[in-house]
Design a protein around this motif. Structure first.
Motif, mmCIF file in Angstrom:
data_model
loop_
_atom_site.group_PDB
_atom_site.id
_atom_site.type_symbol
_atom_site.label_atom_id
_atom_site.label_comp_id
_atom_site.label_asym_id
_atom_site.label_seq_id
_atom_site.Cartn_x
_atom_site.Cartn_y
_atom_site.Cartn_z
ATOM 1 N N VAL A 153 0.843 -1.193 0.000
ATOM 2 C CA VAL A 153 0.000 0.000 0.000
ATOM 3 C C VAL A 153 0.879 1.243 0.000
ATOM 4 O O VAL A 153 2.043 1.197 0.409
ATOM 5 C CB VAL A 153 -0.954 0.033 1.224
ATOM 6 N N VAL A 154 0.307 2.337 -0.469
ATOM 7 C CA VAL A 154 0.977 3.632 -0.416
ATOM 8 C C VAL A 154 0.404 4.385 0.773
ATOM 9 O O VAL A 154 -0.818 4.505 0.914
ATOM 10 C CB VAL A 154 0.756 4.433 -1.715
ATOM 11 N N ILE A 155 1.298 4.874 1.616
ATOM 12 C CA ILE A 155 0.851 5.641 2.786
ATOM 13 C C ILE A 155 1.418 7.051 2.708
ATOM 14 O O ILE A 155 2.394 7.303 2.001
ATOM 15 C CB ILE A 155 1.262 4.976 4.111
ATOM 16 N N ALA A 156 0.776 7.975 3.403
ATOM 17 C CA ALA A 156 1.257 9.357 3.452
ATOM 18 C C ALA A 156 0.958 9.921 4.832
ATOM 19 O O ALA A 156 0.005 9.502 5.495
ATOM 20 C CB ALA A 156 0.598 10.200 2.365
ATOM 21 N N ARG A 157 1.799 10.857 5.244
ATOM 22 C CA ARG A 157 1.581 11.494 6.538
ATOM 23 C C ARG A 157 0.350 12.379 6.469
ATOM 24 O O ARG A 157 0.191 13.174 5.543
ATOM 25 C CB ARG A 157 2.798 12.323 6.954
ATOM 26 N N ARG A 158 -0.519 12.228 7.443
ATOM 27 C CA ARG A 158 -1.780 12.960 7.451
ATOM 28 C C ARG A 158 -1.632 14.245 8.271
ATOM 29 O O ARG A 158 -1.179 14.224 9.414
ATOM 30 C CB ARG A 158 -2.881 12.089 8.024
ATOM 31 N N SER A 159 -2.055 15.368 7.659
ATOM 32 C CA SER A 159 -2.047 16.654 8.350
ATOM 33 C C SER A 159 -3.353 17.361 8.000
ATOM 34 O O SER A 159 -3.469 18.013 6.965
ATOM 35 C CB SER A 159 -0.849 17.509 7.917
ATOM 36 N N GLY A 160 -4.361 17.175 8.857
ATOM 37 C CA GLY A 160 -5.685 17.706 8.540
ATOM 38 C C GLY A 160 -6.249 16.994 7.333
ATOM 39 O O GLY A 160 -6.356 15.761 7.313
ATOM 40 N N ASN A 161 -6.554 17.766 6.282
ATOM 41 C CA ASN A 161 -7.067 17.184 5.053
ATOM 42 C C ASN A 161 -6.007 17.043 3.970
ATOM 43 O O ASN A 161 -6.336 16.744 2.814
ATOM 44 C CB ASN A 161 -8.221 18.044 4.512
ATOM 45 N N SER A 162 -4.756 17.244 4.320
ATOM 46 C CA SER A 162 -3.677 17.126 3.341
ATOM 47 C C SER A 162 -2.775 15.950 3.699
ATOM 48 O O SER A 162 -2.766 15.462 4.833
ATOM 49 C CB SER A 162 -2.867 18.421 3.281
ATOM 50 N N PHE A 163 -1.986 15.508 2.697
ATOM 51 C CA PHE A 163 -1.143 14.329 2.866
ATOM 52 C C PHE A 163 0.231 14.618 2.274
ATOM 53 O O PHE A 163 0.353 15.152 1.166
ATOM 54 C CB PHE A 163 -1.769 13.123 2.171
ATOM 55 N N THR A 164 1.268 14.266 3.012
ATOM 56 C CA THR A 164 2.637 14.544 2.581
ATOM 57 C C THR A 164 3.498 13.298 2.743
ATOM 58 O O THR A 164 3.101 12.313 3.356
ATOM 59 C CB THR A 164 3.246 15.691 3.413
ATOM 60 N N THR A 165 4.706 13.382 2.193
ATOM 61 C CA THR A 165 5.748 12.343 2.284
ATOM 62 C C THR A 165 5.202 10.938 2.021
ATOM 63 O O THR A 165 5.315 10.049 2.865
ATOM 64 C CB THR A 165 6.452 12.377 3.655
ATOM 65 N N PRO A 166 4.616 10.710 0.831
ATOM 66 C CA PRO A 166 4.111 9.372 0.522
ATOM 67 C C PRO A 166 5.236 8.352 0.345
ATOM 68 O O PRO A 166 6.344 8.695 -0.094
ATOM 69 C CB PRO A 166 3.361 9.579 -0.799
#
Length: 404
Positions: free
Chosen positions: A268-281
């Motif tokens: 799976v691809v994961i990303a850091r969650r910050s509110g409604n945005s996603f970073t560093t996948p």
């Protein structure tokens, strides 16, 4: 399966409409501002037919939820209807008060008024009989549209049908006919369903229905997260939507009993969650678990599924895509793009389901805005509203004096 297979409900197209008749049109305008208007547009011809024949038309619809305090006023919908119907559509913010009932009596022949959001009442979703009786005083006959709510037993649809003679709007019957090729089990052709999005109905209705009648099921979005959680995987801060505990229990039950082949991605691809945005996948093995603060945003297709999709390109397949399988609008499109490309192949008979899905994903094939009702119909080849309409047709309705 065509609705006629279980006994067709009475169709509005077959009903003679007399000038001055008082009609309630039960619609399904559950469209957030600025979103796709498909659920409104499919009702326009039925409303216009009533008004053009001189009926006095009181329109009822829901939008949002009473429980979650998202039920909105519908003034913007009335304005949109006015522009599309090329006639003034009045907006009456109330729908069950004496004032609202009195306003319905003042409608002129050919006039259309949109009454207040039925979800402002707690009793709407509980199918409260007293509330249905108040709604029923807005007219003497009922046209039932709103395919998107046809799987719900609410006061403004099935409740009304216990109190007034009713007919199925053409939009309702058109949607069931559109879905018939994908409804029920058909062992003569391979079948594959993709389920995504965040609404609990995708798990509670869709996963249960499609695992029963389809050969292969590819979960994504919250549906995949529910299944992974039920299987004991760590999912971090991945989206679970509303009713996560109920969805997890349903997922566990379904996975223990299904005969369908369910795709569980190993990566799976994961990303850091910050509110409604996603970073560093980044990619991880599903078995390693999603760390806290991260969410699943995409996934890789297993080799067996990729091979199966390639086989189906040659042999043909019927396919349903219900809900966006990845966070497509946030730019995480790997699995979604592969599945959309496959679904667009010449020998794949595919349909895209759900208002949000239709507005979000690029797809040139058949679509339905039905959402949960479409998922219910695919698994059951029938709907509560269709059953209520058939029962309504057998009731000994009088031609005058419906309980004013």
């Amino acid at each position: 399966m065509n609705p006629s297979a279980k006994g067709a409900p009475r169709s509005l197209l077959d009903q003679r409409i007399t000038r001055g008749e008082r009609w309630i049109f039960s619609a399904g305008f559950n469209v957030a501002p600025g979103r796709d208007t498909g659920r409104i547009d499919i009702e326009l011809d039925d409303i216009a037919r009533l008004a053009d024949a001189g009926a006095r038309v009181a329109v009822l619809s829901h939008q949002g939820s009473h429980k979650h305090s998202t039920a909105r006023h519908l003034g913007d919908v009335a304005a949109y209807l006015s522009s599309r119907l090329d006639r003034k559509v009045a907006y009456v913010p109330e729908n069950a008060t004496d004032a609202a009932i009195a306003r319905s009596h003042t409608l002129a022949p050919g006039e259309v008024a949109l009454f207040g959001n039925t979800r402002h009442h707690l009793g709407e979703e509980a199918n409260d009989s007293a509330l249905a009786a108040r709604f029923a005083r807005l007219g003497d006959k009922i046209a039932i549209g709103g395919f998107s709510k046809a799987h719900r037993c609410h006061a403004s649809n099935t409740g009304l049908l216990t109190l007034r003679p009713g007919w199925a709007a053409h939009s309702l019957l058109t949607e069931t006919e559109r879905l018939s090729p994908w409804s029920g089990a058909d062992p003569s052709v391979p079948s594959l369903a993709v389920l995504g999005g965040v609404k609990p109905e995708k798990t509670l209705i869709g996963l249960r229905s499609l695992c029963r009648v389809y050969d292969t099921v590819v979960p994504g979005g919250a549906v995949l997260n529910h299944i992974l959680h039920a299987l004991g995987h760590q999912i971090g801060d991945s989206e679970l939507g509303e009713q996560p505990k109920r969805c997890a229990r349903a997922s566990d039950e379904i996975m223990r009993s299904t005969t369908a082949r369910v795709h569980i991605p190993g990566t799976v691809v994961i990303a850091r969650r910050s509110g409604n945005s996603f970073t560093t996948p980044r990619e991880i093995r599903t078995a390693d678990g999603v760390p806290p603060g991260y969410a699943i945003v995409d996934f890789r297709l297993e080799a067996w599924l990729a091979d199966l999709l390639q086989t189906f390109r040659g042999t043909g397949c019927r396919a349903v895509l219900a809900g966006t399988p990845t966070l497509y609008s946030e730019g995480f499109r790997h699995a979604s793009a592969q599945l959309l490309d496959w679904a667009s192949a010449p020998r794949i008979e595919a349909i895209l389901l759900g208002g949000d899905t239709v507005s979000e994903l690029p797809f040139d094939g058949p679509t339905s805005t039905g959402g949960g009702s479409a998922l219910y119909y695919l698994g059951n080849a029938d709907l509560p509203v269709l059953r209520a309409l058939r029962e309504n047709a057998s009731m000994p309705w009088m031609e005058t004096g419906f309980g004013e």
